[in-house]
Design a protein around this motif. Structure first.
Motif, PDB file in Angstrom:
ATOM      1  N   MET A   1      -6.533  13.276   7.548  1.00  0.00           N
ATOM      2  CA  MET A   1      -5.128  12.995   7.494  1.00  0.00           C
ATOM      3  C   MET A   1      -4.293  13.968   6.659  1.00  0.00           C
ATOM      4  O   MET A   1      -4.704  14.022   5.586  1.00  0.00           O
ATOM      5  CB  MET A   1      -4.893  11.650   7.386  1.00  0.00           C
ATOM      6  N   GLU A   2      -3.469  14.575   7.276  1.00  0.00           N
ATOM      7  CA  GLU A   2      -2.552  15.526   6.508  1.00  0.00           C
ATOM      8  C   GLU A   2      -1.337  14.773   5.857  1.00  0.00           C
ATOM      9  O   GLU A   2      -0.807  13.897   6.503  1.00  0.00           O
ATOM     10  CB  GLU A   2      -2.112  16.894   7.025  1.00  0.00           C
ATOM     11  N   GLY A   3      -0.549  15.357   4.807  1.00  0.00           N
ATOM     12  CA  GLY A   3       0.639  14.705   4.260  1.00  0.00           C
ATOM     13  C   GLY A   3       0.606  14.381   2.907  1.00  0.00           C
ATOM     14  O   GLY A   3       0.023  14.864   2.171  1.00  0.00           O
ATOM     15  N   MET A   4       1.352  13.447   2.736  1.00  0.00           N
ATOM     16  CA  MET A   4       1.436  12.929   1.223  1.00  0.00           C
ATOM     17  C   MET A   4       1.116  11.457   1.058  1.00  0.00           C
ATOM     18  O   MET A   4       1.199  10.877   1.980  1.00  0.00           O
ATOM     19  CB  MET A   4       2.898  13.358   0.613  1.00  0.00           C
ATOM     20  N   ARG A   5       0.842  10.981  -0.259  1.00  0.00           N
ATOM     21  CA  ARG A   5       0.693   9.631  -0.513  1.00  0.00           C
ATOM     22  C   ARG A   5       1.871   9.147  -1.396  1.00  0.00           C
ATOM     23  O   ARG A   5       2.240   9.911  -2.361  1.00  0.00           O
ATOM     24  CB  ARG A   5      -0.537   9.452  -1.131  1.00  0.00           C
ATOM     25  N   PHE A   6       2.179   7.768  -1.336  1.00  0.00           N
ATOM     26  CA  PHE A   6       2.955   7.007  -2.021  1.00  0.00           C
ATOM     27  C   PHE A   6       2.228   6.130  -2.803  1.00  0.00           C
ATOM     28  O   PHE A   6       1.760   5.089  -2.173  1.00  0.00           O
ATOM     29  CB  PHE A   6       4.261   6.474  -1.406  1.00  0.00           C
ATOM     30  N   HIS A   7       2.031   5.968  -4.232  1.00  0.00           N
ATOM     31  CA  HIS A   7       1.361   5.291  -5.163  1.00  0.00           C
ATOM     32  C   HIS A   7       2.469   4.593  -5.942  1.00  0.00           C
ATOM     33  O   HIS A   7       3.505   4.904  -6.684  1.00  0.00           O
ATOM     34  CB  HIS A   7       0.546   5.932  -6.063  1.00  0.00           C
ATOM     35  N   LEU A   8       2.425   3.102  -5.784  1.00  0.00           N
ATOM     36  CA  LEU A   8       3.186   2.353  -6.634  1.00  0.00           C
ATOM     37  C   LEU A   8       2.496   1.462  -7.337  1.00  0.00           C
ATOM     38  O   LEU A   8       1.519   0.614  -6.854  1.00  0.00           O
ATOM     39  CB  LEU A   8       4.202   1.335  -5.625  1.00  0.00           C
ATOM     40  N   GLN A   9       2.762   1.435  -8.795  1.00  0.00           N
ATOM     41  CA  GLN A   9       1.765   0.684  -9.842  1.00  0.00           C
ATOM     42  C   GLN A   9       2.691  -0.310 -10.603  1.00  0.00           C
ATOM     43  O   GLN A   9       3.692   0.216 -11.253  1.00  0.00           O
ATOM     44  CB  GLN A   9       0.852   1.381 -10.571  1.00  0.00           C
ATOM     45  N   VAL A  10       2.441  -1.672 -10.324  1.00  0.00           N
ATOM     46  CA  VAL A  10       3.443  -2.527 -11.128  1.00  0.00           C
ATOM     47  C   VAL A  10       2.577  -3.483 -11.943  1.00  0.00           C
ATOM     48  O   VAL A  10       1.582  -3.975 -11.372  1.00  0.00           O
ATOM     49  CB  VAL A  10       4.205  -3.405 -10.411  1.00  0.00           C
ATOM     50  N   GLU A  11       2.710  -3.328 -13.301  1.00  0.00           N
ATOM     51  CA  GLU A  11       2.105  -4.290 -14.213  1.00  0.00           C
ATOM     52  C   GLU A  11       2.516  -5.890 -13.962  1.00  0.00           C
ATOM     53  O   GLU A  11       3.560  -5.817 -14.175  1.00  0.00           O
ATOM     54  CB  GLU A  11       2.049  -3.831 -15.628  1.00  0.00           C
ATOM     55  N   LEU A  12       1.655  -7.054 -13.539  1.00  0.00           N
ATOM     56  CA  LEU A  12       2.409  -8.092 -13.309  1.00  0.00           C
ATOM     57  C   LEU A  12       1.824  -9.156 -14.847  1.00  0.00           C
ATOM     58  O   LEU A  12       0.908  -9.005 -15.259  1.00  0.00           O
ATOM     59  CB  LEU A  12       2.020  -8.943 -12.172  1.00  0.00           C
ATOM     60  N   ASP A  13       2.625  -9.967 -15.239  1.00  0.00           N
ATOM     61  CA  ASP A  13       2.372 -10.873 -16.452  1.00  0.00           C
ATOM     62  C   ASP A  13       1.698 -12.008 -16.128  1.00  0.00           C
ATOM     63  O   ASP A  13       2.008 -12.719 -15.053  1.00  0.00           O
ATOM     64  CB  ASP A  13       3.837 -11.403 -17.030  1.00  0.00           C
ATOM     65  N   ASP A  14       0.482 -11.967 -16.287  1.00  0.00           N
ATOM     66  CA  ASP A  14      -0.549 -13.051 -16.000  1.00  0.00           C
ATOM     67  C   ASP A  14       0.178 -14.517 -16.437  1.00  0.00           C
ATOM     68  O   ASP A  14      -0.417 -15.590 -15.783  1.00  0.00           O
ATOM     69  CB  ASP A  14      -1.912 -12.995 -16.908  1.00  0.00           C
ATOM     70  N   ALA A  15       0.960 -14.448 -17.384  1.00  0.00           N
ATOM     71  CA  ALA A  15       1.607 -15.797 -18.039  1.00  0.00           C
ATOM     72  C   ALA A  15       2.592 -16.160 -17.311  1.00  0.00           C
ATOM     73  O   ALA A  15       3.089 -17.286 -17.159  1.00  0.00           O
ATOM     74  CB  ALA A  15       1.599 -15.717 -19.386  1.00  0.00           C
ATOM     75  N   ALA A  16       3.160 -15.470 -16.360  1.00  0.00           N
ATOM     76  CA  ALA A  16       4.488 -15.625 -15.505  1.00  0.00           C
ATOM     77  C   ALA A  16       3.980 -16.529 -14.404  1.00  0.00           C
ATOM     78  O   ALA A  16       3.067 -16.821 -13.983  1.00  0.00           O
ATOM     79  CB  ALA A  16       4.964 -14.537 -15.040  1.00  0.00           C
ATOM     80  N   THR A  17       5.087 -17.503 -14.034  1.00  0.00           N
ATOM     81  CA  THR A  17       4.818 -18.521 -12.920  1.00  0.00           C
ATOM     82  C   THR A  17       4.611 -17.813 -11.585  1.00  0.00           C
ATOM     83  O   THR A  17       5.458 -16.576 -11.707  1.00  0.00           O
ATOM     84  CB  THR A  17       6.014 -19.523 -12.810  1.00  0.00           C
ATOM     85  N   PRO A  18       4.212 -17.975 -10.469  1.00  0.00           N
ATOM     86  CA  PRO A  18       4.197 -17.484  -9.419  1.00  0.00           C
ATOM     87  C   PRO A  18       5.781 -17.077  -8.978  1.00  0.00           C
ATOM     88  O   PRO A  18       6.039 -15.991  -8.288  1.00  0.00           O
ATOM     89  CB  PRO A  18       3.394 -18.260  -8.281  1.00  0.00           C
TER      90      PRO A  18
END
Length: 64
Positions: free
Chosen positions: A1-18
């Motif tokens: 597959m040719e092309g580009m990739r989009f990477h999204l990284q988000v740190e989520l707080d383990d102590a946060a409610t769902p």
């Protein structure tokens, strides 16, 4: 597959409610999608992602 990739990284707080996690992630995705037209979507483009308190929560990057 040719092309580009989009990477999204988000740190989520383990102590946060769902509900808080869902709300923050939804906000981040809406904000990013709404501002998509401001970015040059070519390999090497990157941007920090901030939560509702404007603290850095992650980043996104376009790669080859």
């Amino acid at each position: 597959m040719e092309g580009m990739r989009f990477h999204l990284q988000v740190e989520l707080d383990d102590a946060a409610t769902p509900e808080t996690t869902t709300r923050e992630l939804s906000r981040i995705l809406r904000y990013w999608a709404g501002n998509l037209h401001h970015y040059d979507l070519t390999p090497g483009t990157t941007e920090d992602i901030h939560d509702s308190t404007y603290a850095k929560a992650g980043s996104w990057t376009i790669t080859d």
